[in-house]
Scaffold this active site. Structure first.
Site, short mmCIF file in Angstrom:
data_model
loop_
_atom_site.label_atom_id
_atom_site.label_comp_id
_atom_site.label_asym_id
_atom_site.label_seq_id
_atom_site.Cartn_x
_atom_site.Cartn_y
_atom_site.Cartn_z
CE LYS A 110 21.03 26.07 27.07
NZ LYS A 110 20.36 26.06 26.92
CD GLU A 112 15.24 28.47 25.47
OE1 GLU A 112 14.61 28.61 26.09
OE2 GLU A 112 15.98 29.03 26.23
CD GLU A 179 17.02 28.47 32.86
OE1 GLU A 179 16.66 29.27 33.77
OE2 GLU A 179 16.87 27.89 32.30
#
Length: 261
Positions: A110, A112, A179
């Site tokens: 993962k 960002e 998020e």
């Protein structure tokens, strides 16, 4: 049966996807199979390492924790975070993601991302590294933005997030984590994507949810985000048990004859 990338994607539209973080073999073994996905999150920098944010975490530390978790996870899909500074360029991203992927044993990584990282997602996917982009509030930008900023408050920001999500899907992302985002745009993104979305602090319209285990079980109490629901008062239960243990030792109640050789 083991949740794989392909079976994970088929969960979209077939009930909500459940996810939780884990940083060691002890808790990973407990969580495995109880949730669809386990994330070795860079949140371990705070709850495990005692730091104020996720930025100090190193790639070697992430590999170490991912190895511990991957040894015992047999059923849930396993994702590992790429730590801050390990994917500044496409070259460093491929080198470090390959190292984490090979040595850590996770099913996917993962990262960002913003608009500048779309090509990176495609590059990683083209090289056989399953990638989950993380959009919206990005903890690795905590210092840069001067705090945790909720995303999707303006129409311009909502339009930009939806466009980004679609481009990331086209770039080969197998799933998307959203998020700290207003629930209406998280809903719109979810409805417009063919790949699953996992939300944290983004309302209940995403395909699934994830929480940090130490938050949801009440062990980390430095602060409590609005979106966290505590399912256990773990810290107080543990402190009570420790006090009982110390009292038993001091008063010669432990060990007793049955606990002695």
């Amino acid at each position: 049966m083991k949740v794989t990338i392909s079976t994970f994607q088929k969960l979209k539209g077939n009930g909500k996807i459940t996810s939780i973080t884990a940083y060691d073999a002890l808790f990973a073994r407990i969580f495995d199979g109880e949730v669809d996905m386990i994330l070795v999150g860079d949140s371990l920098s705070m709850s495990f390492g005692g730091n104020k944010d996720t930025i100090p975490l190193s790639l070697d530390s992430m590999i170490y924790h991912t190895q511990a978790v991957s040894k015992v996870v047999k059923k849930s899909l396993l994702i590992a975070d790429m730590p801050f500074g390990s994917y500044n360029t496409n070259k460093s991203a491929l080198k470090n993601a390959t190292k984490l992927y090979k040595e850590g044993g996770a099913d996917a990584i993962k990262i960002e991302v913003n608009e500048n990282k779309i090509d990176m997602v495609k590059m990683l996917s083209d090289n056989g590294i399953a990638t989950m982009p993380h959009i919206g509030l990005m903890p690795q930008f905590y210092r840069f933005e001067g705090g945790y900023k909720i995303k999707g408050k303006s129409k311009e920001e909502k339009d930009s997030m939806l466009e980004l999500a679609l481009k990331l899907q086209d770039a080969g992302a197998f799933s998307l984590l959203i998020e700290g985002t207003k629930s209406d745009i998280a809903r719109d993104i979810t409805q417009n994507l063919k790949i699953p979305t996992i939300g944290i602090g983004s309302g209940n319209h995403t395909d699934g949810q994830i929480l940090v285990w130490s938050d949801m079980f009440g062990f980390f109490d430095e602060f409590k985000p609005k979106f966290v629901r505590q399912y256990l008062n773990g810290k107080e239960l543990l402190k009570k048990s420790i006090k009982q243990y110390a009292d038993d030792v001091k008063n010669l109640r432990f060990p007793n004859d049955d606990e002695s050789y």
